[in-house]
Write a protein that holds these residues in place. Structure first.
Motif, PDB file in Angstrom:
ATOM      1  N   TYR A 634     -75.589  22.632   7.648  1.00  0.00           N
ATOM      2  CA  TYR A 634     -77.110  23.275   8.090  1.00  0.00           C
ATOM      3  C   TYR A 634     -77.005  24.364   8.827  1.00  0.00           C
ATOM      4  N   ASP A 635     -78.117  25.454   8.433  1.00  0.00           N
ATOM      5  CA  ASP A 635     -78.285  26.688   8.912  1.00  0.00           C
ATOM      6  C   ASP A 635     -78.364  26.504  10.432  1.00  0.00           C
ATOM      7  N   VAL A 636     -79.146  25.488  10.978  1.00  0.00           N
ATOM      8  CA  VAL A 636     -79.303  25.415  12.348  1.00  0.00           C
ATOM      9  C   VAL A 636     -79.593  23.702  12.369  1.00  0.00           C
ATOM     10  N   LEU A 637     -78.737  22.960  13.211  1.00  0.00           N
ATOM     11  CA  LEU A 637     -78.908  21.651  13.498  1.00  0.00           C
ATOM     12  C   LEU A 637     -79.296  21.337  14.979  1.00  0.00           C
ATOM     13  N   THR A 638     -80.392  20.864  15.163  1.00  0.00           N
ATOM     14  CA  THR A 638     -80.926  20.664  16.495  1.00  0.00           C
ATOM     15  C   THR A 638     -80.437  19.209  17.097  1.00  0.00           C
ATOM     16  N   ILE A 639     -79.852  19.150  18.101  1.00  0.00           N
ATOM     17  CA  ILE A 639     -79.361  17.937  18.647  1.00  0.00           C
ATOM     18  C   ILE A 639     -79.805  17.917  20.355  1.00  0.00           C
ATOM     19  N   ALA A 646     -75.106  27.295  11.780  1.00  0.00           N
ATOM     20  CA  ALA A 646     -73.628  27.137  10.944  1.00  0.00           C
ATOM     21  C   ALA A 646     -72.991  25.931  11.003  1.00  0.00           C
ATOM     22  N   VAL A 647     -73.476  24.687  11.059  1.00  0.00           N
ATOM     23  CA  VAL A 647     -72.872  23.521  11.208  1.00  0.00           C
ATOM     24  C   VAL A 647     -72.501  22.679   9.919  1.00  0.00           C
ATOM     25  N   SER A 648     -71.360  22.228   9.760  1.00  0.00           N
ATOM     26  CA  SER A 648     -70.944  21.295   8.740  1.00  0.00           C
ATOM     27  C   SER A 648     -70.945  19.923   9.549  1.00  0.00           C
ATOM     28  N   LEU A 649     -71.759  18.889   9.142  1.00  0.00           N
ATOM     29  CA  LEU A 649     -71.706  17.704   9.919  1.00  0.00           C
ATOM     30  C   LEU A 649     -71.132  16.459   8.728  1.00  0.00           C
TER      31      LEU A 649
END
Length: 823
Positions: A634-639, A646-649
């Motif tokens: 994800y370029d941007v991950l909202t939690i 820059a997130v790898s989930l």
């Protein structure tokens, strides 16, 4: 109360059935003593024959006072034989029971020793390295030199059909869904961290490893790959004896003490073991290229750092065995396990944004992340078993209670300091205490209907109760921490499994075919209170069979089938986001369903006159609702209303089907009287078909070679090498790994003591592990340099005598049921 009444009913029923097989009212009694010492002889064998025949009517063993009473005899003429090992048999013939003389007392029977004095007994037996049984393969560790100062993972590398990677992940016939047991029972020590648990068990404490690739109906259906049972050392011989093992090394230290005492019908065993892994520094790097949705910009994220880690553990326990009567056995065990894993790290990070068309650098954010993690786990295991044996050999009723109470705490912290861009320092710290209690109650009944048919049945209840609480604090701009409500939570997870099984062991066509077949039913109920977890209970019917044909006394073939499931664990289901590394996160999936496996296996074994033996197995496994781990970028991950860039989930999903076809070969060949070679070879192909994803077909193999050579009397040397190939997964490639070790051992003091030297990867300081991951919008390469070189010195000593005095029973003593009615 219902379970208590059921147990009491079964006990009453078993005693009633036993009594009904002996309708007579006659009784024969007496006392057995040593003719020389005048001491009573316990466990002397008293056998009642129909006079003039070899037909056994009844029998019993004398008690600690030498007394015996055989009741329930019909009117008739009998022959009574009184016997014990090392004594001359005493015969009473005829002994008549009638209506007027139904109570016969033989008085005091004096048994005369066949030798003047038994000073000592020396037993020399060489246990084979590999034993192939109808339902399992057993690897015996007695002569495993290269693992002598290691841990359980080092032993598992040598076990047929088992592979272990550099991180301690274990696969059985290419499947990572493996059910682990200790002495046939589950332990919560495996629930906290399997790799840490396997590194906490010293190799010197392991007697054997049992591999069960096609578990029968008696075993819990969990684990699509099968079951691995680690059997710890014990001793059931009469007298007092024990052992001491100490290992010192450059990276690992081990120590263990065992003491066993058995007198008559009561035995006690205690042990203590521990190990410590010194500070080990692993260097790693990560390079990830990712693209936005329009693919006009490129995000390059780079990490480079080092992670020092230390491990420590100890285990202690006591086991009690009491032969109340020759047909009533009680066994109780208590064990305590502790291990800890402490790590820290410094990681340099560089995040760049570039134009895809020209490569123009738009921004460059540099930071340093410092992290600390401390993991502590404790487990207390308690078990109580009762075995009732009846007159007919193999006719048994078993009760087992087993509980495991685990407590673990994870404390982590991380701070990121930015070197440019005027960003404030960010950080988190968290504390995560948790408890896991697992209790099982089982009843098993075995009835030999005839010489060719034995029926087994059982019921079991398993309760797994876990609760967890996470408190997370966020670093503020003034350097203090405040509670982060979005990362603070608690949950309770409970899973009950109720099971019942029925199985039969049989022989057909004049022993042309022997086999086992059965059906197991399990009801799984789940309760969880974390958000989004609508988890329903489900039923499982698991059939199984094994057929074996002996071609002759030295070779046999077998065919087996088993239905298995893999239940998603609480960590797979929990939707909480782990953001200890904000650029590499993980979370659970509460929508996961159990994975279903259908396993077939065809095996062939051959023993040769010169001591060589081989075992070949081919397998076919098809999993549906296959659980696979996927990484999404994800370029941007909202939690919780917070944006992370820059997130790898990483998350697990049910992804279609997986089909595995492969074969394994074990061979042990004595080249000469002094040189022996052993090899394990395993190869297979795995096909993953997942809707919406590209299908993957991947071939992988594992091979090892073990050579042992007797340099001179009581001086033995060994060399071991192991190679695991790389393998493609759905969105990643697992790296290959090669390791090797050499060892030498000298025995002295009549083989009661030994000293050994071991070198692990002596010519390689580090192993380089290169792993690739990919997805629709990213490509990632990670490198790790894992330190592996080590040297160790091992000392061991055995003490005490093995006495065969006044005990007519087999010295291995009663055993706990493998897993009772289930798990």
């Amino acid at each position: 109360m219902r379970y208590l009444l059921t147990v009491l009913f079964l006990i009453t029923l078993s005693n009633t059935l036993f009594a009904q097989t002996n309708p007579g009212k006659g009784k024969i009694s007496g006392t057995v003593i040593d003719a020389t010492t005048k001491e009573p002889i316990d466990f002397a064998t008293v056998t009642i024959f129909k006079t003039g025949t070899k037909t056994v009517v009844n029998g019993i063993s004398s008690n600690a006072q030498g007394n015996f009473t055989v009741s329930g005899l019909a009117n008739g003429v009998y022959k009574v034989a009184v016997d014990f090992i090392g004594y001359k048999e005493k015969i009473f013939d005829p002994v008549t029971i009638s209506a007027t003389s139904s109570n016969i007392h033989l008085g005091t029977t004096l048994l005369v020793s066949t030798v003047d004095q038994l000073q000592s007994v020396t037993v020399t037996a060489k246990t084979p390295i590999i034993e192939n049984k109808i339902d399992k393969t057993v690897y015996n560790t007695a002569n495993d030199l290269t693992a002598q100062n290691g841990v359980a993972l080092d032993v598992l590398k040598k076990v047929p059909m088992v592979s272990v990677d550099i991180d301690g992940n274990v696969e059985l016939q290419g499947s990572g869904s493996v059910r682990f047991l200790i002495n046939g029972k589950p332990s919560s020590i495996f629930g906290a961290s399997l790799a840490d648990a396997l590194q906490s068990i010293p190799a010197s404490q392991i007697k054997s490893v049992e591999v069960i690739t096609s578990p029968g109906a008696k075993y819990d259906a969990s684990g699509t790959g099968g079951i691995i049972n680690i059997v710890l050392k014990d001793n059931k011989f009469q007298g007092m004896n024990g052992s001491v093992n100490v290992s010192a090394g450059t990276r690992l230290e081990n120590g263990s003490v065992n003491l066993n005492v058995k007198k008559g019908n009561f035995g006690v065993g205690v042990f203590f073991s521990g190990n410590k892994q010194f500070n080990t520094v692993t260097k790693s790097s990560l390079d990830r290229l990712s693209y936005n949705n329009t693919r006009d910009t490129i995000n390059r994220f780079f990490q480079d750092g080092s992670n020092p880690t230390k491990r420590g553990s100890y285990q202690t326990g006591i086991n009690l065995n009491w032969s109340i009567t020759p047909k009533d056995e009680v066994t109780a065990t208590f064990g305590y396990n502790h291990f800890n894993n402490n790590g820290s790290g410094v990681t340099n990070q560089n995040q760049q944004y570039l134009l895809a068309s020209s490569g123009l650098l738009l921004s460059n954010i540099q930071s340093t992340r410092n992290s600390v993690s401390n993991f502590n786990a404790n487990s207390t295991d308690i078990s109580l078993a009762y075995k009732k044996s009846f007159k007919k050999g193999g006719h048994e009723l078993d009760f087992l209670y087993n509980s495991s109470f685990g407590n673990n705490t994870v404390r982590t912290s991380q701070t990121s300091a930015y070197l440019n861009g005027n960003y404030p320092t960010t950080g988190l710290q968290s504390s995560n205490p948790g408890k896991e209690n697992e209790t099982e109650l089982s009843v098993n009944y075995t009835l030999p209907v005839s010489k060719k048919l034995t029926i087994e049945s059982g019921v079991k209840m398993n309760i797994d109760d876990l609760n967890n609480n996470v408190v997370t604090d966020t670093l503020t701009t003034n350097g203090s921490y405040i509670n982060n409500a979005n990362q603070t939570y608690g949950f309770n997870y409970k899973r009950n499994v109720y099971s019942a099984y029925l199985s039969a062991s049989f022989s057909l066509f004049k022993d042309f075919i022997t086999g086992k077949t059965g059906l197991r039913y399990e009801r799984t109920g789940k309760v969880a209170d974390f958000s989004g977890a609508e988890i329903a209970g489900y039923n499982t019917f698991a059939p199984s069979f094994t057929l074996q044909h002996k071609l002759d006394d030295s070779q046999s073939i077998k065919l087996s089938y088993t239905y298995r499931i893999e239940r998603p664990d609480y960590g797979d289901l929990n939707p909480f986001y782990n953001i200890s590394d904000p650029h590499n996160m993980s979370t659970g999936n509460p929508l996961l369903k159990p994975e279903i496996g259908n396993n077939f296996e065809l095996g062939y074994s051959k023993n040769f006159k010169n001591g060589a033996n081989i075992y070949f197995a081919g397998y076919f496994r098809r999993n549906t609702d296959d659980m696979q781990q996927l990484t999404t970028y994800y370029d941007v991950l909202t939690i919780n209303d917070i944006d992370y860039s820059a997130v790898s989930l990483t998350q697990r999903f049910n992804l279609g089907t997986q089909t595995s076809i492969g074969a394994s070969l074990f061979a042990s060949v004595p080249i000469t009287k002094k040189l022996n070679l052993r090899t394990n070879i395993q190869a297979g192909n795995r096909d993953n078909v997942s809707p919406g994803l590209a299908s993957v077909s991947a071939f992988a193999y594992r091979t090892n070679l073990n050579a042992s050579y007797e340099l001179r009397n009581n001086l033995l040397a060994e060399v071991f090498g192991n190679y695991n190939s790389s393998q493609k997964n759905l969105r990643s490639t697992r790296p290959s790994v090669f390791n090797y070790s050499i060892a030498i051992r000298k025995q002295f003091l009549n083989k009661n003591a030994s000293i050994g030297l071991t070198g692990v990867n002596p010519f390689n300081r580090n192993l380089t592990q290169r792993q690739t991951s990919f997805g629709p919008n990213f490509d990632q390469t990670s490198l790790r340099f894992v330190p592996v070189r080590s040297f160790g010195l091992t000392l061991s000593y055995k003490f005490g005598k093995l006495q065969f005095k006044k005990d007519s029973k087999e010295d291995n003593g009663p055993q706990l049921p493998d897993v009772g009615g289930g798990k």
